[in-house]
Motif scaffolding. Structure first.
Motif, PDB file in Angstrom:
ATOM      1  N   LEU A  22     -45.227  62.729  43.697  1.00  0.00           N
ATOM      2  CA  LEU A  22     -43.889  62.994  43.188  1.00  0.00           C
ATOM      3  C   LEU A  22     -44.014  63.661  41.830  1.00  0.00           C
ATOM      4  O   LEU A  22     -44.440  63.028  40.865  1.00  0.00           O
ATOM      5  CB  LEU A  22     -43.156  61.652  43.055  1.00  0.00           C
ATOM      6  N   ARG A  23     -43.657  64.921  41.762  1.00  0.00           N
ATOM      7  CA  ARG A  23     -43.794  65.650  40.512  1.00  0.00           C
ATOM      8  C   ARG A  23     -42.433  65.848  39.874  1.00  0.00           C
ATOM      9  O   ARG A  23     -41.519  66.364  40.503  1.00  0.00           O
ATOM     10  CB  ARG A  23     -44.425  67.010  40.765  1.00  0.00           C
ATOM     11  N   VAL A  24     -42.342  65.459  38.637  1.00  0.00           N
ATOM     12  CA  VAL A  24     -41.063  65.554  37.946  1.00  0.00           C
ATOM     13  C   VAL A  24     -41.186  66.586  36.836  1.00  0.00           C
ATOM     14  O   VAL A  24     -42.071  66.491  35.981  1.00  0.00           O
ATOM     15  CB  VAL A  24     -40.658  64.187  37.355  1.00  0.00           C
ATOM     16  N   LEU A  25     -40.298  67.554  36.866  1.00  0.00           N
ATOM     17  CA  LEU A  25     -40.278  68.584  35.825  1.00  0.00           C
ATOM     18  C   LEU A  25     -39.323  68.135  34.714  1.00  0.00           C
ATOM     19  O   LEU A  25     -38.174  67.772  34.993  1.00  0.00           O
ATOM     20  CB  LEU A  25     -39.800  69.915  36.417  1.00  0.00           C
ATOM     21  N   ILE A  26     -39.830  68.125  33.491  1.00  0.00           N
ATOM     22  CA  ILE A  26     -38.988  67.725  32.353  1.00  0.00           C
ATOM     23  C   ILE A  26     -38.837  68.924  31.423  1.00  0.00           C
ATOM     24  O   ILE A  26     -39.730  69.208  30.617  1.00  0.00           O
ATOM     25  CB  ILE A  26     -39.637  66.550  31.558  1.00  0.00           C
ATOM     26  N   PRO A  27     -37.718  69.651  31.532  1.00  0.00           N
ATOM     27  CA  PRO A  27     -37.501  70.747  30.594  1.00  0.00           C
ATOM     28  C   PRO A  27     -36.896  70.202  29.304  1.00  0.00           C
ATOM     29  O   PRO A  27     -36.088  69.275  29.333  1.00  0.00           O
ATOM     30  CB  PRO A  27     -36.489  71.645  31.307  1.00  0.00           C
ATOM     31  N   ASN A  28     -37.311  70.755  28.193  1.00  0.00           N
ATOM     32  CA  ASN A  28     -36.785  70.343  26.893  1.00  0.00           C
ATOM     33  C   ASN A  28     -36.161  71.585  26.268  1.00  0.00           C
ATOM     34  O   ASN A  28     -36.870  72.525  25.914  1.00  0.00           O
ATOM     35  CB  ASN A  28     -37.952  69.794  26.060  1.00  0.00           C
ATOM     36  N   LEU A  29     -34.841  71.600  26.226  1.00  0.00           N
ATOM     37  CA  LEU A  29     -34.133  72.807  25.815  1.00  0.00           C
ATOM     38  C   LEU A  29     -33.776  72.774  24.343  1.00  0.00           C
ATOM     39  O   LEU A  29     -33.128  71.836  23.885  1.00  0.00           O
ATOM     40  CB  LEU A  29     -32.820  72.937  26.601  1.00  0.00           C
ATOM     41  N   GLY A  30     -34.220  73.778  23.625  1.00  0.00           N
ATOM     42  CA  GLY A  30     -33.747  73.971  22.256  1.00  0.00           C
ATOM     43  C   GLY A  30     -32.806  75.162  22.271  1.00  0.00           C
ATOM     44  O   GLY A  30     -32.680  75.839  23.298  1.00  0.00           O
ATOM     45  N   SER A  31     -32.167  75.440  21.134  1.00  0.00           N
ATOM     46  CA  SER A  31     -31.216  76.555  21.158  1.00  0.00           C
ATOM     47  C   SER A  31     -31.944  77.872  21.404  1.00  0.00           C
ATOM     48  O   SER A  31     -31.378  78.792  21.990  1.00  0.00           O
ATOM     49  CB  SER A  31     -30.398  76.598  19.879  1.00  0.00           C
ATOM     50  N   THR A  32     -33.212  77.975  20.976  1.00  0.00           N
ATOM     51  CA  THR A  32     -33.955  79.220  21.219  1.00  0.00           C
ATOM     52  C   THR A  32     -35.320  78.951  21.846  1.00  0.00           C
ATOM     53  O   THR A  32     -36.222  79.779  21.746  1.00  0.00           O
ATOM     54  CB  THR A  32     -34.172  79.997  19.902  1.00  0.00           C
ATOM     55  N   SER A  33     -35.469  77.791  22.464  1.00  0.00           N
ATOM     56  CA  SER A  33     -36.775  77.508  23.058  1.00  0.00           C
ATOM     57  C   SER A  33     -36.627  76.732  24.363  1.00  0.00           C
ATOM     58  O   SER A  33     -35.596  76.097  24.610  1.00  0.00           O
ATOM     59  CB  SER A  33     -37.647  76.699  22.082  1.00  0.00           C
ATOM     60  N   LEU A  34     -37.644  76.825  25.181  1.00  0.00           N
ATOM     61  CA  LEU A  34     -37.724  76.033  26.411  1.00  0.00           C
ATOM     62  C   LEU A  34     -39.140  75.484  26.483  1.00  0.00           C
ATOM     63  O   LEU A  34     -40.108  76.239  26.595  1.00  0.00           O
ATOM     64  CB  LEU A  34     -37.424  76.911  27.636  1.00  0.00           C
ATOM     65  N   LYS A  35     -39.253  74.158  26.358  1.00  0.00           N
ATOM     66  CA  LYS A  35     -40.559  73.535  26.550  1.00  0.00           C
ATOM     67  C   LYS A  35     -40.484  72.778  27.860  1.00  0.00           C
ATOM     68  O   LYS A  35     -39.394  72.452  28.322  1.00  0.00           O
ATOM     69  CB  LYS A  35     -40.843  72.547  25.424  1.00  0.00           C
ATOM     70  N   TYR A  36     -41.628  72.496  28.448  1.00  0.00           N
ATOM     71  CA  TYR A  36     -41.562  71.689  29.654  1.00  0.00           C
ATOM     72  C   TYR A  36     -42.835  70.879  29.821  1.00  0.00           C
ATOM     73  O   TYR A  36     -43.888  71.197  29.257  1.00  0.00           O
ATOM     74  CB  TYR A  36     -41.346  72.576  30.889  1.00  0.00           C
ATOM     75  N   GLN A  37     -42.699  69.811  30.593  1.00  0.00           N
ATOM     76  CA  GLN A  37     -43.859  69.064  31.089  1.00  0.00           C
ATOM     77  C   GLN A  37     -43.622  68.827  32.572  1.00  0.00           C
ATOM     78  O   GLN A  37     -42.488  68.600  32.996  1.00  0.00           O
ATOM     79  CB  GLN A  37     -44.009  67.711  30.393  1.00  0.00           C
ATOM     80  N   LEU A  38     -44.702  68.872  33.326  1.00  0.00           N
ATOM     81  CA  LEU A  38     -44.640  68.508  34.737  1.00  0.00           C
ATOM     82  C   LEU A  38     -45.458  67.233  34.876  1.00  0.00           C
ATOM     83  O   LEU A  38     -46.669  67.226  34.601  1.00  0.00           O
ATOM     84  CB  LEU A  38     -45.229  69.640  35.582  1.00  0.00           C
ATOM     85  N   ILE A  39     -44.791  66.136  35.233  1.00  0.00           N
ATOM     86  CA  ILE A  39     -45.432  64.827  35.204  1.00  0.00           C
ATOM     87  C   ILE A  39     -45.549  64.271  36.619  1.00  0.00           C
ATOM     88  O   ILE A  39     -44.592  64.329  37.400  1.00  0.00           O
ATOM     89  CB  ILE A  39     -44.629  63.857  34.302  1.00  0.00           C
ATOM     90  N   GLU A  40     -46.721  63.765  36.918  1.00  0.00           N
ATOM     91  CA  GLU A  40     -46.954  63.141  38.220  1.00  0.00           C
ATOM     92  C   GLU A  40     -46.560  61.669  38.101  1.00  0.00           C
ATOM     93  O   GLU A  40     -47.030  60.967  37.194  1.00  0.00           O
ATOM     94  CB  GLU A  40     -48.433  63.253  38.579  1.00  0.00           C
ATOM     95  N   SER A  41     -45.723  61.219  39.044  1.00  0.00           N
ATOM     96  CA  SER A  41     -45.154  59.879  38.848  1.00  0.00           C
ATOM     97  C   SER A  41     -46.181  58.754  39.054  1.00  0.00           C
ATOM     98  O   SER A  41     -46.123  57.742  38.377  1.00  0.00           O
ATOM     99  CB  SER A  41     -43.973  59.664  39.788  1.00  0.00           C
ATOM    100  N   HIS A  42     -47.141  58.956  39.942  1.00  0.00           N
ATOM    101  CA  HIS A  42     -48.044  57.858  40.284  1.00  0.00           C
ATOM    102  C   HIS A  42     -48.863  57.369  39.086  1.00  0.00           C
ATOM    103  O   HIS A  42     -48.896  56.186  38.800  1.00  0.00           O
ATOM    104  CB  HIS A  42     -49.016  58.288  41.385  1.00  0.00           C
ATOM    105  N   ASN A  43     -49.512  58.329  38.418  1.00  0.00           N
ATOM    106  CA  ASN A  43     -50.359  57.922  37.297  1.00  0.00           C
ATOM    107  C   ASN A  43     -49.821  58.428  35.962  1.00  0.00           C
ATOM    108  O   ASN A  43     -50.465  58.278  34.938  1.00  0.00           O
ATOM    109  CB  ASN A  43     -51.788  58.434  37.503  1.00  0.00           C
ATOM    110  N   GLU A  44     -48.661  59.013  35.999  1.00  0.00           N
ATOM    111  CA  GLU A  44     -47.975  59.524  34.805  1.00  0.00           C
ATOM    112  C   GLU A  44     -48.798  60.577  34.063  1.00  0.00           C
ATOM    113  O   GLU A  44     -48.671  60.754  32.853  1.00  0.00           O
ATOM    114  CB  GLU A  44     -47.565  58.367  33.881  1.00  0.00           C
ATOM    115  N   ALA A  45     -49.642  61.279  34.808  1.00  0.00           N
ATOM    116  CA  ALA A  45     -50.435  62.352  34.197  1.00  0.00           C
ATOM    117  C   ALA A  45     -49.553  63.576  33.972  1.00  0.00           C
ATOM    118  O   ALA A  45     -48.652  63.860  34.765  1.00  0.00           O
ATOM    119  CB  ALA A  45     -51.591  62.721  35.124  1.00  0.00           C
ATOM    120  N   VAL A  46     -49.820  64.276  32.869  1.00  0.00           N
ATOM    121  CA  VAL A  46     -49.128  65.546  32.629  1.00  0.00           C
ATOM    122  C   VAL A  46     -49.934  66.629  33.340  1.00  0.00           C
ATOM    123  O   VAL A  46     -51.054  66.937  32.948  1.00  0.00           O
ATOM    124  CB  VAL A  46     -49.021  65.852  31.122  1.00  0.00           C
TER     125      VAL A  46
END
Ligand code: ADP
Length: 425
Positions: A22-46
């Motif tokens: 189960l892969r969860v995409l976490i976008p982090n939106l700033g007014s002029t930026s887009l950061k993201y992490q893709l996290i695997e739910s089983h072991n919480e690895a990025v």
């Protein structure tokens, strides 16, 4: 479009692990930026992380990506607006998925959403009603809500069928007792407009509430903790046995501590007075309160604590004053929360300022010996990495530095919402 040149080991081309997860995409939106992490739910690895900076700027944009430590890519290009940035991200993730899994096998997108008002105070699937609730609260969170509403809409188009979850920053504070969230205003304001204290930075405070007992090797039961999230915006949270009981931000993220360019707590009559004298429209005064106030307003120099510390050391009086105001407000809140909690067992510093500024930590903690807080200045100044205790061994109150992990909290909440939704259907 931006070109992305890969470099790194062979794994760069192999992309993400192919086993089902189960892969969860976490976008982090700033007014002029887009950061993201893709996290695997089983072991919480990025599995992957990256950022697109200076969206919409005239200058070249810097884009970087990595998956674990094995892959890094940088590119310079023009990314006109968030839609283009999100499209680049989606294409990139599809490539990482080696073409075998649509959208890189993303099972859900989890957003660190800010304000959903009284009806959406927690973690929820994104739907039209939720978006409308966020829209209602745009005037209360003008810096944060619009960019998330827009991003949620674009992600829905670009990743159709992938569930989206909004993890509201207010959610962790849902346990505040009534006497801590009620304002002394006409009663019907609460009923009509949802006026009350909400509190923000919930994902960070939640992480700290879970992490501190681990670091102290004790249970959270009975633990009286003040979590200090100090960054571009800052808030404190009083936490009893893992649950929020008070917090410094309020109806909006504008309340509480001095923020980088926002005032924090302010007598509302200041605003009314200046609006009348300068004949300002609400929109204009909001601009002044969001962009020209706080540390920037007092110092007249910068909204960045690094700049202010440097300038203060060189004798810049207003830079020094801005930092003094910030530290004084922090100290006052610590005292107030010690009273609210009936004593203190731990204080944790997190966020860009809390994790990095030994000076701020030292100044906040100095003079609190009467509470039983004995600080270890040496431990505090060590350029150590990682989470650690910086109080003296005989201190009744543990002081800690915690590297917060909001994305992990959002991923966990997202998985919980998905599990609950699937359980119901
Ligand atoms: P945001 O809240 O936007 O995510 P951060 O939590 O990264 O931001 O905090 C950013 C702030 O952290 C900067 O404005 C700066 O004031 C402060 N900061 C970062 N590094 C340091 C440092 N080494 N010393 C003092 N302050 C720092």
């Amino acid at each position: 479009p931006a070109r992305i040149a890969h470099k790194g080991s062979g794994e760069a081309r192999t992309g993400l692990p192919r086993r089902s997860t189960l892969r969860v995409l976490i976008p982090n939106l700033g007014s002029t930026s887009l950061k993201y992490q893709l996290i695997e739910s089983h072991n919480e690895a990025v599995l992957a992380r990256g950022s697109i900076d200076r969206i919409g700027g005239a200058e070249s944009q810097i884009i970087s990506w990595e998956a674990g430590s094995a892959q890094e890519a940088r590119a310079v290009g023009h990314v006109p607006e968030h839609r283009a940035a999100i499209k680049i991200l989606a294409d990139h993730l599809a490539r990482l998925g080696s073409g075998t899994q649509p959208e890189g096998g993303i099972a859900a997108v989890g957003f660190k959403a800010v304000h959903g008002g009284p009806r959406y105070c927690g973690s929820f699937l994104v739907n039209d009603d939720l978006l409308a609730a966020m829209q209602d609260f745009v005037p209360v969170a003008p810096v944060h809500n619009p960019v998330y509403i827009q991003a949620m809409q674009i992600f829905r188009e670009i990743l159709p069928g992938v569930p989206m979850v909004a993890v509201f920053e207010t959610g962790f504070h849902a346990t505040l007792p009534e006497h801590a969230y009620i304002y002394g205003v006409p009663w019907e304001w609460g009923e009509k407009y949802g006026v009350r204290r909400y509190g923000f930075h919930g994902s960070s405070h939640r992480y700290i509430a879970q992490r501190v007992p681990d670091l102290l090797r004790r249970s959270s039961a009975g633990l009286r903790l003040v979590s200090c999230h100090l960054g571009g915006s800052s808030s404190l949270c009083a936490i009893q046995s893992g649950l929020a009981v008070d917090t410094s931000m309020g109806f909006s993220p504008q309340a509480g501590l001095e923020q980088s360019s926002r005032p924090g707590d302010l007598d509302p009559f200041v605003v009314l007075h200046v609006m009348e004298r300068e004949k300002l429209a609400p929109r204009e005064v909001v601009q002044l309160l969001c962009k020209k106030s706080g540390l920037l307003g007092i110092s007249g120099l910068s909204n960045d604590v690094r700049d202010l510390e440097k300038a203060a050391a060189e004798g810049h009086a207003r830079a020094r004053l801005a930092l003094q105001v910030f530290v004084y407000e922090l100290k006052k809140h610590l005292g107030a929360y010690a009273a609210a909690l009936g004593g203190l067992d731990a204080v944790a510093f997190a966020g860009g300022i809390g994790e990095n500024s030994w000076r701020i930590r030292e100044q906040v903690c100095s003079g609190l010996e009467f509470l039983g807080l004995h600080f270890d200045p040496e431990a505090n100044r060590l350029p150590a990495q990682g989470d650690r205790v910086i109080s003296a061994p005989d201190s009744a109150i543990a002081v800690l530095v915690v590297h917060t992990n909001e994305e992990l909290m959002v991923a966990r909440e997202t998985v919980k919402v998905l599990a609950a939704t699937r359980g119901m259907t």
